[in-house]
Write a protein that holds these residues in place. Structure first.
Motif, PDB file in Angstrom:
ATOM      1  N   GLU A   1       0.833  -1.208   0.000  1.00 60.13           N
ATOM      2  CA  GLU A   1       0.000   0.000   0.000  1.00 60.13           C
ATOM      3  C   GLU A   1       0.869   1.259   0.000  1.00 60.13           C
ATOM      4  O   GLU A   1       0.510   2.266  -0.615  1.00 60.13           O
ATOM      5  N   SER A   2       1.989   1.205   0.683  1.00 56.36           N
ATOM      6  CA  SER A   2       2.895   2.354   0.692  1.00 56.36           C
ATOM      7  C   SER A   2       3.567   2.450  -0.676  1.00 56.36           C
ATOM      8  O   SER A   2       4.136   1.481  -1.171  1.00 56.36           O
ATOM      9  N   LYS A   3       3.505   3.616  -1.275  1.00 53.23           N
ATOM     10  CA  LYS A   3       3.982   3.768  -2.647  1.00 53.23           C
ATOM     11  C   LYS A   3       5.415   4.279  -2.734  1.00 53.23           C
ATOM     12  O   LYS A   3       6.011   4.267  -3.809  1.00 53.23           O
ATOM     13  N   GLU A   4       5.956   4.753  -1.628  1.00 54.18           N
ATOM     14  CA  GLU A   4       7.327   5.259  -1.631  1.00 54.18           C
ATOM     15  C   GLU A   4       8.080   4.722  -0.425  1.00 54.18           C
ATOM     16  O   GLU A   4       7.479   4.283   0.563  1.00 54.18           O
ATOM     17  N   GLY A   5       9.403   4.774  -0.493  1.00 56.26           N
ATOM     18  CA  GLY A   5      10.241   4.398   0.627  1.00 56.26           C
ATOM     19  C   GLY A   5      10.882   5.632   1.233  1.00 56.26           C
ATOM     20  O   GLY A   5      11.506   6.424   0.527  1.00 56.26           O
ATOM     21  N   TRP A   6      10.741   5.810   2.567  1.00 55.20           N
ATOM     22  CA  TRP A   6      11.355   6.949   3.260  1.00 55.20           C
ATOM     23  C   TRP A   6      12.213   6.439   4.425  1.00 55.20           C
ATOM     24  O   TRP A   6      13.417   6.445   4.339  1.00 55.20           O
ATOM     25  N   GLY A   7      11.587   5.994   5.492  1.00 53.94           N
ATOM     26  CA  GLY A   7      12.335   5.528   6.662  1.00 53.94           C
ATOM     27  C   GLY A   7      12.024   4.083   6.983  1.00 53.94           C
ATOM     28  O   GLY A   7      10.954   3.560   6.650  1.00 53.94           O
ATOM     29  N   LEU A   8      12.981   3.420   7.672  1.00 57.34           N
ATOM     30  CA  LEU A   8      12.825   2.003   8.011  1.00 57.34           C
ATOM     31  C   LEU A   8      13.476   1.723   9.352  1.00 57.34           C
ATOM     32  O   LEU A   8      14.582   2.202   9.630  1.00 57.34           O
TER      33      LEU A   8
ATOM     34  N   TYR B   1      13.255  -1.433  12.910  1.00 58.61           N
ATOM     35  CA  TYR B   1      12.857  -2.792  13.306  1.00 58.61           C
ATOM     36  C   TYR B   1      12.635  -2.801  14.806  1.00 58.61           C
ATOM     37  O   TYR B   1      13.466  -2.296  15.578  1.00 58.61           O
ATOM     38  N   ASP B   2      11.499  -3.346  15.245  1.00 60.86           N
ATOM     39  CA  ASP B   2      11.173  -3.318  16.677  1.00 60.86           C
ATOM     40  C   ASP B   2      11.426  -4.642  17.385  1.00 60.86           C
ATOM     41  O   ASP B   2      11.018  -4.826  18.531  1.00 60.86           O
ATOM     42  N   GLY B   3      12.107  -5.558  16.705  1.00 61.33           N
ATOM     43  CA  GLY B   3      12.380  -6.862  17.288  1.00 61.33           C
ATOM     44  C   GLY B   3      11.425  -7.938  16.819  1.00 61.33           C
ATOM     45  O   GLY B   3      11.715  -9.134  16.933  1.00 61.33           O
ATOM     46  N   GLN B   4      10.280  -7.521  16.263  1.00 65.68           N
ATOM     47  CA  GLN B   4       9.287  -8.476  15.777  1.00 65.68           C
ATOM     48  C   GLN B   4       8.806  -8.173  14.363  1.00 65.68           C
ATOM     49  O   GLN B   4       8.318  -9.055  13.666  1.00 65.68           O
ATOM     50  N   ARG B   5       8.956  -6.933  13.946  1.00 65.32           N
ATOM     51  CA  ARG B   5       8.462  -6.525  12.630  1.00 65.32           C
ATOM     52  C   ARG B   5       9.245  -5.296  12.168  1.00 65.32           C
ATOM     53  O   ARG B   5       9.818  -4.562  12.976  1.00 65.32           O
ATOM     54  N   PHE B   6       9.256  -5.083  10.869  1.00 62.22           N
ATOM     55  CA  PHE B   6       9.813  -3.855  10.323  1.00 62.22           C
ATOM     56  C   PHE B   6       8.738  -2.770  10.350  1.00 62.22           C
ATOM     57  O   PHE B   6       7.549  -3.061  10.190  1.00 62.22           O
ATOM     58  N   ILE B   7       9.166  -1.540  10.538  1.00 65.83           N
ATOM     59  CA  ILE B   7       8.272  -0.388  10.526  1.00 65.83           C
ATOM     60  C   ILE B   7       8.796   0.576   9.466  1.00 65.83           C
ATOM     61  O   ILE B   7       9.972   0.942   9.477  1.00 65.83           O
ATOM     62  N   LYS B   8       7.924   0.983   8.575  1.00 65.06           N
ATOM     63  CA  LYS B   8       8.322   1.754   7.392  1.00 65.06           C
ATOM     64  C   LYS B   8       7.489   3.023   7.268  1.00 65.06           C
ATOM     65  O   LYS B   8       6.306   3.032   7.580  1.00 65.06           O
ATOM     66  N   SER B   9       8.115   4.095   6.805  1.00 64.15           N
ATOM     67  CA  SER B   9       7.390   5.328   6.494  1.00 64.15           C
ATOM     68  C   SER B   9       7.446   5.587   4.997  1.00 64.15           C
ATOM     69  O   SER B   9       8.350   5.115   4.304  1.00 64.15           O
TER      70      SER B   9
END
Length: 336
Positions: free
Chosen positions: A206-213, A215-223
């Motif tokens: 759903e996210s159309k661009e990559g900005w920030g990335l 990791y919280d220990g269980q999943r990646f978090i992306k902006s």
């Protein structure tokens, strides 16, 4: 006990027979408050009034008395309050737009601990500190790269250049792999941590661009530069969901470089005229804190292209490493 409510002076929600006296359109409601709802009735005789928020009925009345709704039962963001009146076989409707918001974030200040040199040709998009080693990603077509940097001297120890058409974005390190985003190519890159050899790619959803990335220990978090954070499966790297970010003024957009620290996401905001970092609860989407970094960088700044960007956590000293695009300095700071 008095019920807290908001009354914001502005234009009435609807001119005519039926209209809201409270809350008027444009009202901000602090989540958790109970809100008194009052209509201006022009007809003394009515059969019934049905009150709803976003189509969900919360009260039915057969008189003109005030009703109350509990905002704690609503999610954050814009809501439409409606009242439908039935009188003498006729219907009429009133509308009011509300904004449900969290409490005002705490304001934090910073203390500079150390200042390090930084490559002025590094259009910084991501930083990650790992056991004495600083990893950095840079952007712009023809300048994008993945780097291993000596923190003390700013010297580039290892570098992998991306293809000239690529625009590098944020990074994070998990185990023996480095995960890096590209901006508009709809894909991320996975590298071997030691050799910088590219191992694979992954597609955005759903996210159309990559900005920030991060990791919280269980999943990646992306902006992606919007007002959302996206969650990625740690194995497949497919998006599994997202959350909208809110502060006391509503949705917070332009979320950029990310770092996960002690259960919270620290995020640069992409603004050319101010250097702001927000502290987000990734479980609720609430901005719980803000750090104003205006005045940190004393180097010459262009109106655009010199934004603050890049945040890494230095766990051994519980400090942050921060810099900006083409900045000549990298700062170790302590948040207070």
């Amino acid at each position: 006990m008095m019920i807290p409510f908001l009354l914001v002076m502005s234009c009435k929600s609807q001119k005519g027979k039926l209209e809201f006296v409270n809350p008027v359109t444009g009202s901000k409601v602090l989540k958790g408050n109970k809100v008194q709802v009052k209509l201006n009735f022009t007809d003394a005789i009515l059969d019934s009034v049905v009150y709803a928020i976003d189509g969900e009925v919360f009260e039915r009345k057969s008189d003109t008395s005030t009703v109350v709704f509990d905002s704690n039962e609503l999610g954050y963001g814009n809501k439409q309050l409606t009242a439908k009146i039935y009188s003498g076989g006729k219907e009429d409707m009133a509308y009011s737009e509300l904004l449900i918001v969290p409490p005002t974030p705490k304001n934090y200040v910073f203390e500079v601990v150390k200042i390090f040199p930084h490559d002025s040709t590094a259009f910084t998009q991501g930083l990650y500190y790992d056991n004495g080693v600083l990893y950095e990603s840079t952007g712009m077509q023809g300048r994008s790269s993945l780097r291993r940097v000596d923190l003390a001297s700013g010297k580039v120890l290892q570098k992998h250049d991306l293809p000239s058409e690529s625009f590098g974005e944020g990074i994070t390190v998990v185990g023996n792999k480095i995960y890096m985003l590209t901006w508009e190519e709809m894909k991320g890159l996975v590298f071997d941590k030691s050799s910088f050899k590219q191992l694979s790619t992954f597609a955005y959803g759903e996210s159309k661009e990559g900005w920030g990335l991060t990791y919280d220990g269980q999943r990646f978090i992306k902006s992606d530069g919007t007002n959302k954070l996206f969650f990625l499966d740690p194995t497949t790297l497919k998006e599994t969901g997202s959350i909208v970010i809110y502060d006391d003024n509503g949705p917070v957009d332009s979320i950029n470089e990310l770092e996960f620290i002690d259960g919270k996401v620290y995020a640069n905001l992409y603004h050319a005229d101010r250097d702001i970092m927000v502290i987000i609860d990734p479980n609720t989407g609430i901005v719980e804190g803000k750090v104003n970094f205006v005045g940190l960088y004393d180097g010459k700044r262009a109106s655009t292209g010199n934004e603050m960007n890049g945040v890494a956590y230095k766990a051994d000293s519980k400090t942050l490493l921060v810099t900006g695009k083409d900045w000549t300095k990298l700062y170790e700071v302590r948040i207070k």
